[in-house]
Design a protein around this motif. Structure first.
Motif, PDB file in Angstrom:
ATOM      1  N   LEU A  54      49.226  64.400  59.420  1.00  0.00           N
ATOM      2  CA  LEU A  54      48.264  65.275  60.441  1.00  0.00           C
ATOM      3  C   LEU A  54      47.582  66.331  59.059  1.00  0.00           C
ATOM      4  O   LEU A  54      47.813  66.669  58.463  1.00  0.00           O
ATOM      5  CB  LEU A  54      48.511  66.311  61.775  1.00  0.00           C
ATOM      6  N   LYS A  55      46.378  65.141  58.377  1.00  0.00           N
ATOM      7  CA  LYS A  55      45.236  66.256  57.889  1.00  0.00           C
ATOM      8  C   LYS A  55      44.081  66.099  57.729  1.00  0.00           C
ATOM      9  O   LYS A  55      42.804  65.283  58.625  1.00  0.00           O
ATOM     10  CB  LYS A  55      45.569  65.395  56.356  1.00  0.00           C
ATOM     11  N   VAL A  56      42.905  67.022  56.952  1.00  0.00           N
ATOM     12  CA  VAL A  56      42.004  66.986  57.448  1.00  0.00           C
ATOM     13  C   VAL A  56      41.112  65.906  56.309  1.00  0.00           C
ATOM     14  O   VAL A  56      42.336  65.374  55.681  1.00  0.00           O
ATOM     15  CB  VAL A  56      41.371  68.180  56.199  1.00  0.00           C
ATOM     16  N   ASN A  57      39.748  65.445  56.586  1.00  0.00           N
ATOM     17  CA  ASN A  57      39.469  64.576  56.434  1.00  0.00           C
ATOM     18  C   ASN A  57      38.593  64.853  55.039  1.00  0.00           C
ATOM     19  O   ASN A  57      37.294  64.265  55.145  1.00  0.00           O
ATOM     20  CB  ASN A  57      38.832  64.309  56.920  1.00  0.00           C
ATOM     21  N   LEU A  58      38.986  64.965  53.703  1.00  0.00           N
ATOM     22  CA  LEU A  58      38.477  65.975  53.117  1.00  0.00           C
ATOM     23  C   LEU A  58      39.351  65.921  51.453  1.00  0.00           C
ATOM     24  O   LEU A  58      41.077  65.966  51.245  1.00  0.00           O
ATOM     25  CB  LEU A  58      38.423  67.156  52.569  1.00  0.00           C
ATOM     26  N   ASP A  59      39.129  64.750  50.530  1.00  0.00           N
ATOM     27  CA  ASP A  59      39.859  64.424  49.450  1.00  0.00           C
ATOM     28  C   ASP A  59      39.379  65.508  48.290  1.00  0.00           C
ATOM     29  O   ASP A  59      38.208  66.281  48.129  1.00  0.00           O
ATOM     30  CB  ASP A  59      39.098  63.228  48.707  1.00  0.00           C
ATOM     31  N   PRO A  60      40.041  66.077  48.098  1.00  0.00           N
ATOM     32  CA  PRO A  60      39.797  67.361  47.579  1.00  0.00           C
ATOM     33  C   PRO A  60      39.425  67.248  45.901  1.00  0.00           C
ATOM     34  O   PRO A  60      38.644  68.489  45.180  1.00  0.00           O
ATOM     35  CB  PRO A  60      40.773  68.106  47.312  1.00  0.00           C
ATOM     36  N   PHE A  61      39.256  66.200  45.163  1.00  0.00           N
ATOM     37  CA  PHE A  61      38.870  65.895  44.152  1.00  0.00           C
ATOM     38  C   PHE A  61      37.849  65.239  43.551  1.00  0.00           C
ATOM     39  O   PHE A  61      37.082  65.557  42.896  1.00  0.00           O
ATOM     40  CB  PHE A  61      40.504  63.990  43.488  1.00  0.00           C
ATOM     41  N   ASP A  62      36.977  64.669  44.952  1.00  0.00           N
ATOM     42  CA  ASP A  62      35.860  64.459  44.748  1.00  0.00           C
ATOM     43  C   ASP A  62      34.356  64.975  45.903  1.00  0.00           C
ATOM     44  O   ASP A  62      33.694  64.723  45.719  1.00  0.00           O
ATOM     45  CB  ASP A  62      35.280  62.726  44.580  1.00  0.00           C
ATOM     46  N   ASP A  63      35.543  65.525  46.951  1.00  0.00           N
ATOM     47  CA  ASP A  63      34.708  66.497  48.112  1.00  0.00           C
ATOM     48  C   ASP A  63      33.973  65.799  48.638  1.00  0.00           C
ATOM     49  O   ASP A  63      33.193  65.775  49.599  1.00  0.00           O
ATOM     50  CB  ASP A  63      33.864  67.373  46.644  1.00  0.00           C
ATOM     51  N   GLU A  64      34.679  64.283  49.663  1.00  0.00           N
ATOM     52  CA  GLU A  64      34.435  62.967  49.802  1.00  0.00           C
ATOM     53  C   GLU A  64      35.509  63.470  50.652  1.00  0.00           C
ATOM     54  O   GLU A  64      36.905  63.317  51.161  1.00  0.00           O
ATOM     55  CB  GLU A  64      34.068  61.815  49.246  1.00  0.00           C
ATOM     56  N   PRO A  65      34.957  62.388  52.201  1.00  0.00           N
ATOM     57  CA  PRO A  65      35.916  62.456  53.063  1.00  0.00           C
ATOM     58  C   PRO A  65      37.141  60.988  53.087  1.00  0.00           C
ATOM     59  O   PRO A  65      36.984  60.185  51.671  1.00  0.00           O
ATOM     60  CB  PRO A  65      35.240  61.468  53.817  1.00  0.00           C
TER      61      PRO A  65
END
Length: 106
Positions: A54-65
């Motif tokens: 279970l996680k957020v739908n946000l890639d921390p590296f490119d700020d994209e889903p």
């Protein structure tokens, strides 16, 4: 058959999603932290068998889903390597907070 399912929630925070999933599935999700998973996330099971992430739908590296096809779902639930996909789906549908976004069978 082994299934890999992806669910999304639109109206829950990650913490509330955790509480919801624990209640409807009768499991306890462990809090973890990984840059690969986008920071804090929750997991049940192990990497070599059925597991839930279970996680957020946000890639921390490119700020994209993470899931580009489902940007409107801020919270994702991955159910990996399960043989009880339909049972889990039935339980999750009763809660009405998550929607099945992808079902793959191998």
């Amino acid at each position: 058959m082994i299934a890999y399912d992806l669910y999304g929630a639109k109206s829950l925070s990650l913490v509330l999603a955790r509480e919801h999933i624990e209640e409807i599935l009768g499991i306890s999700l462990d809090e973890r932290n990984s840059s690969y998973q986008g920071g804090s996330y929750y997991m049940f099971g192990s990497n070599d068998s059925e597991n839930f992430i279970l996680k957020v739908n946000l890639d921390p590296f490119d700020d994209e889903p993470v899931e580009l096809n489902f940007p409107e779902y801020p919270v994702l639930l991955y159910i990996n390597a399960t043989v009880r996909s339909s049972d889990i789906e039935g339980s999750i549908k009763k809660g009405a907070c998550f929607k099945l976004l992808r079902h793959e069978v191998f």
